[in-house]
Design a protein around this motif. Structure first.
Motif, PDB file in Angstrom:
ATOM      1  N   ASP A  50       3.739   0.711  15.200  1.00  0.00           N
ATOM      2  CA  ASP A  50       5.141   1.034  14.948  1.00  0.00           C
ATOM      3  C   ASP A  50       5.392   1.153  13.445  1.00  0.00           C
ATOM      4  OD1 ASP A  50       5.715   1.034  17.604  1.00  0.00           O
ATOM      5  OD2 ASP A  50       6.700  -0.924  17.620  1.00  0.00           O
ATOM      6  N   ILE A  51       6.298   2.050  13.088  1.00  0.00           N
ATOM      7  CA  ILE A  51       6.648   2.237  11.685  1.00  0.00           C
ATOM      8  C   ILE A  51       7.639   1.158  11.271  1.00  0.00           C
ATOM      9  CG2 ILE A  51       7.583   3.835   9.971  1.00  0.00           C
ATOM     10  CD1 ILE A  51       4.952   4.731  11.268  1.00  0.00           C
ATOM     11  N   SER A  52       7.186   0.289  10.395  1.00  0.00           N
ATOM     12  CA  SER A  52       8.027  -0.767   9.833  1.00  0.00           C
ATOM     13  C   SER A  52       7.541  -1.033   8.421  1.00  0.00           C
ATOM     14  CB  SER A  52       7.937  -2.053  10.668  1.00  0.00           C
ATOM     15  OG  SER A  52       6.655  -2.647  10.527  1.00  0.00           O
ATOM     16  N   LYS A  53       8.371  -1.675   7.633  1.00  0.00           N
ATOM     17  CA  LYS A  53       8.002  -1.969   6.250  1.00  0.00           C
ATOM     18  C   LYS A  53       6.717  -2.788   6.187  1.00  0.00           C
ATOM     19  CE  LYS A  53       9.961  -3.848   1.951  1.00  0.00           C
ATOM     20  NZ  LYS A  53      11.178  -4.456   1.343  1.00  0.00           N
ATOM     21  N   ASN A  73       5.813   8.639   2.365  1.00  0.00           N
ATOM     22  CA  ASN A  73       7.115   8.680   1.702  1.00  0.00           C
ATOM     23  C   ASN A  73       7.958   7.445   2.006  1.00  0.00           C
ATOM     24  OD1 ASN A  73       7.183  11.022   0.040  1.00  0.00           O
ATOM     25  ND2 ASN A  73       7.198  12.289   1.882  1.00  0.00           N
ATOM     26  N   SER A  74       7.736   6.819   3.154  1.00  0.00           N
ATOM     27  CA  SER A  74       8.458   5.576   3.452  1.00  0.00           C
ATOM     28  C   SER A  74       8.019   4.453   2.516  1.00  0.00           C
ATOM     29  CB  SER A  74       8.234   5.163   4.910  1.00  0.00           C
ATOM     30  OG  SER A  74       8.898   6.036   5.789  1.00  0.00           O
ATOM     31  N   ILE A  75       6.712   4.300   2.310  1.00  0.00           N
ATOM     32  CA  ILE A  75       6.239   3.225   1.433  1.00  0.00           C
ATOM     33  C   ILE A  75       6.652   3.500  -0.014  1.00  0.00           C
ATOM     34  CG2 ILE A  75       3.932   4.125   0.884  1.00  0.00           C
ATOM     35  CD1 ILE A  75       4.591   0.497   1.893  1.00  0.00           C
ATOM     36  N   PHE A  76       6.660   4.784  -0.409  1.00  0.00           N
ATOM     37  CA  PHE A  76       7.102   5.116  -1.768  1.00  0.00           C
ATOM     38  C   PHE A  76       8.603   4.886  -1.915  1.00  0.00           C
ATOM     39  CE2 PHE A  76       7.849   7.680  -5.576  1.00  0.00           C
ATOM     40  CZ  PHE A  76       6.751   7.321  -6.346  1.00  0.00           C
ATOM     41  N   TYR A  77       9.357   5.149  -0.866  1.00  0.00           N
ATOM     42  CA  TYR A  77      10.796   4.872  -0.865  1.00  0.00           C
ATOM     43  C   TYR A  77      11.054   3.386  -1.100  1.00  0.00           C
ATOM     44  CZ  TYR A  77      15.082   3.429   1.582  1.00  0.00           C
ATOM     45  OH  TYR A  77      16.256   2.818   1.930  1.00  0.00           O
ATOM     46  N   PHE A  78      10.329   2.518  -0.388  1.00  0.00           N
ATOM     47  CA  PHE A  78      10.491   1.072  -0.584  1.00  0.00           C
ATOM     48  C   PHE A  78      10.129   0.672  -2.014  1.00  0.00           C
ATOM     49  CE2 PHE A  78       9.769   0.791   4.172  1.00  0.00           C
ATOM     50  CZ  PHE A  78      11.058   0.412   4.464  1.00  0.00           C
ATOM     51  N   PHE A  79       9.089   1.297  -2.550  1.00  0.00           N
ATOM     52  CA  PHE A  79       8.666   1.017  -3.925  1.00  0.00           C
ATOM     53  C   PHE A  79       9.768   1.412  -4.915  1.00  0.00           C
ATOM     54  CE2 PHE A  79       6.119   2.493  -7.727  1.00  0.00           C
ATOM     55  CZ  PHE A  79       5.762   1.226  -8.169  1.00  0.00           C
ATOM     56  N   LEU A  80      10.372   2.564  -4.699  1.00  0.00           N
ATOM     57  CA  LEU A  80      11.469   3.002  -5.566  1.00  0.00           C
ATOM     58  C   LEU A  80      12.660   2.059  -5.486  1.00  0.00           C
ATOM     59  CD1 LEU A  80      11.457   6.870  -4.873  1.00  0.00           C
ATOM     60  CD2 LEU A  80      10.764   5.732  -6.998  1.00  0.00           C
ATOM     61  N   ILE A  81      13.041   1.687  -4.281  1.00  0.00           N
ATOM     62  CA  ILE A  81      14.184   0.788  -4.088  1.00  0.00           C
ATOM     63  C   ILE A  81      13.958  -0.541  -4.803  1.00  0.00           C
ATOM     64  CG2 ILE A  81      15.413  -0.591  -2.363  1.00  0.00           C
ATOM     65  CD1 ILE A  81      16.278   2.306  -2.347  1.00  0.00           C
ATOM     66  N   GLU A  82      12.751  -1.066  -4.685  1.00  0.00           N
ATOM     67  CA  GLU A  82      12.458  -2.364  -5.301  1.00  0.00           C
ATOM     68  C   GLU A  82      12.393  -2.277  -6.822  1.00  0.00           C
ATOM     69  OE1 GLU A  82       9.670  -4.957  -3.639  1.00  0.00           O
ATOM     70  OE2 GLU A  82      10.207  -4.509  -1.569  1.00  0.00           O
ATOM     71  N   ASN A  83      12.328  -1.071  -7.354  1.00  0.00           N
ATOM     72  CA  ASN A  83      12.336  -0.881  -8.801  1.00  0.00           C
ATOM     73  C   ASN A  83      13.664  -0.314  -9.295  1.00  0.00           C
ATOM     74  OD1 ASN A  83       9.499  -1.399 -10.185  1.00  0.00           O
ATOM     75  ND2 ASN A  83       9.098  -0.619  -8.120  1.00  0.00           N
ATOM     76  N   GLY A  84      14.698  -0.447  -8.471  1.00  0.00           N
ATOM     77  CA  GLY A  84      16.056  -0.149  -8.907  1.00  0.00           C
ATOM     78  C   GLY A  84      16.531   1.276  -8.762  1.00  0.00           C
ATOM     79  N   PHE A  85      15.778   2.132  -8.057  1.00  0.00           N
ATOM     80  CA  PHE A  85      16.195   3.531  -7.897  1.00  0.00           C
ATOM     81  C   PHE A  85      17.215   3.677  -6.779  1.00  0.00           C
ATOM     82  CE2 PHE A  85      12.530   4.277 -10.478  1.00  0.00           C
ATOM     83  CZ  PHE A  85      12.702   5.526 -11.044  1.00  0.00           C
ATOM     84  N   ASP A  86      18.056   4.676  -6.921  1.00  0.00           N
ATOM     85  CA  ASP A  86      19.008   5.071  -5.881  1.00  0.00           C
ATOM     86  C   ASP A  86      18.304   6.124  -5.031  1.00  0.00           C
ATOM     87  OD1 ASP A  86      21.062   5.989  -4.305  1.00  0.00           O
ATOM     88  OD2 ASP A  86      22.400   6.531  -5.951  1.00  0.00           O
ATOM     89  N   SER A 188      17.775   5.266   6.019  1.00  0.00           N
ATOM     90  CA  SER A 188      17.289   4.060   5.338  1.00  0.00           C
ATOM     91  C   SER A 188      16.499   3.161   6.278  1.00  0.00           C
ATOM     92  CB  SER A 188      18.457   3.282   4.725  1.00  0.00           C
ATOM     93  OG  SER A 188      19.399   2.939   5.727  1.00  0.00           O
ATOM     94  N   ASP A 189      16.589   3.407   7.577  1.00  0.00           N
ATOM     95  CA  ASP A 189      15.859   2.615   8.567  1.00  0.00           C
ATOM     96  C   ASP A 189      14.633   3.399   9.035  1.00  0.00           C
ATOM     97  OD1 ASP A 189      14.901   1.090  10.628  1.00  0.00           O
ATOM     98  OD2 ASP A 189      16.781   1.005  11.756  1.00  0.00           O
ATOM     99  N   VAL A 190      13.456   2.972   8.571  1.00  0.00           N
ATOM    100  CA  VAL A 190      12.240   3.740   8.851  1.00  0.00           C
ATOM    101  C   VAL A 190      11.832   3.688  10.315  1.00  0.00           C
ATOM    102  CG1 VAL A 190      11.382   3.532   6.491  1.00  0.00           C
ATOM    103  CG2 VAL A 190      10.691   1.839   8.212  1.00  0.00           C
ATOM    104  N   SER A 191      12.439   2.806  11.112  1.00  0.00           N
ATOM    105  CA  SER A 191      12.100   2.767  12.540  1.00  0.00           C
ATOM    106  C   SER A 191      12.451   4.092  13.223  1.00  0.00           C
ATOM    107  CB  SER A 191      12.816   1.605  13.241  1.00  0.00           C
ATOM    108  OG  SER A 191      14.220   1.806  13.257  1.00  0.00           O
ATOM    109  N   GLU A 192      13.351   4.872  12.606  1.00  0.00           N
ATOM    110  CA  GLU A 192      13.679   6.196  13.146  1.00  0.00           C
ATOM    111  C   GLU A 192      12.442   7.094  13.193  1.00  0.00           C
ATOM    112  OE1 GLU A 192      16.380  10.032  11.813  1.00  0.00           O
ATOM    113  OE2 GLU A 192      17.304   8.051  11.683  1.00  0.00           O
TER     114      GLU A 192
END
Length: 258
Positions: A50-53, A73-86, A188-192
């Motif tokens: 299953d796709i989860s963080k 792109n999901s893992i890169f999205y989490f990386f961006l969020i954790e580094n303060g990106f919108d 924002s929910d990668v389970s989709e």
């Protein structure tokens, strides 16, 4: 610093103490493209989870595998969020230029949109050898990188409201369509993306459920391995070797460390 942030930096060779900013995002995108391959081995081996963080951290950062667009792109999205990106994730439909039509399996491509100084940009780390390697503004402005030229133009269709166009270095003489995407349905929910994974795994028209494919960029081009061939692009020169299963495993380990 979170486990994901630390492991991602280690995986791509980006210093733990260096600040991730919009200005050095080009460098991070290039490092990601050269160190995390686009591949479908879990689909072929029927080992998908299953796709989860947490599952993405385990697969890509702990086991050091690659993945398809919805994983990369999901893992890169989490990386961006954790580094303060919108940042948000978006879905799109890939265009098959040889057939002059969009894929019939729906919005199975995943990309990222970031907002920086009130300007939106497309980011993609999961489009095989077609990666822009830079943020591409949604303004039709042409962005050039070591991989070619890229632009995003506004064009409303049944597939979304924007289109990524590209002209790959050493490969394309004219602009071609990469994919259409919908900027008005952020995710924002990668389970989709479990729905996407199911389609990619089961649909008869899926391009990724029939034979193994693994590719990544290099600092001189890109390399692509299938169960029948190994192709290298090196500063515009291409070599292609026909292979068998034993050679496949050897090349997989040597060039992709898998």
């Amino acid at each position: 610093m979170s486990e994901l942030n630390l492991l991602f930096r280690k995986r791509i060779g980006f210093p733990e103490k260096e600040h991730l900013s919009f200005e050095n995002l080009d460098n991070v995108l290039a490092k990601t493209a050269q160190n995390i391959p686009f591949e479908n081995l879990c689909i072929i081996g029927e080992k998908s989870k299953d796709i989860s963080k947490q599952n993405l951290v385990e697969k890509i950062l702990v086991k050091k595998e690659g993945g398809l667009c919805y994983e990369l792109n999901s893992i890169f999205y989490f990386f961006l969020i954790e580094n303060g990106f919108d940042a948000v994730l978006v879905r799109g439909v890939v265009y098959k230029n040889e057939l002059q039509e969009y894929l019939t399996i729906g919005r199975t491509h995943v990309a990222i949109l970031i907002t920086h100084k009130e300007q939106k940009y497309l980011i993609d780390t999961g489009f095989g050898g077609n990666l822009p390697l830079k943020p591409v503004p949604l303004t039709r402005e042409v962005v050039a990188s070591d991989n070619g030229e890229f632009r995003v133009k506004k064009e409303k269709s049944e597939h979304g409201d924007y289109i990524l166009e590209l002209k790959l270095k050493h490969k394309d003489t004219d602009w071609k369509i990469g994919y259409a995407f919908d900027s008005k349905k952020p995710i924002s929910d990668v389970s989709e993306f479990n729905d996407i994974q199911r389609i990619i795994t089961e649909h008869p028209d899926s391009p990724f459920n029939k034979s193994p494919l693994i590719t990544k960029l290099t600092n001189r081009g890109n390399i692509t391995l299938t169960n029948t061939s190994f192709t290298q692009w090196d500063n515009g020169l291409v070599t292609k070797e026909k292979i068998e299963s034993e050679r496949f495993n050897e090349l997989l380990k040597r060039y992709f460390e898998m």
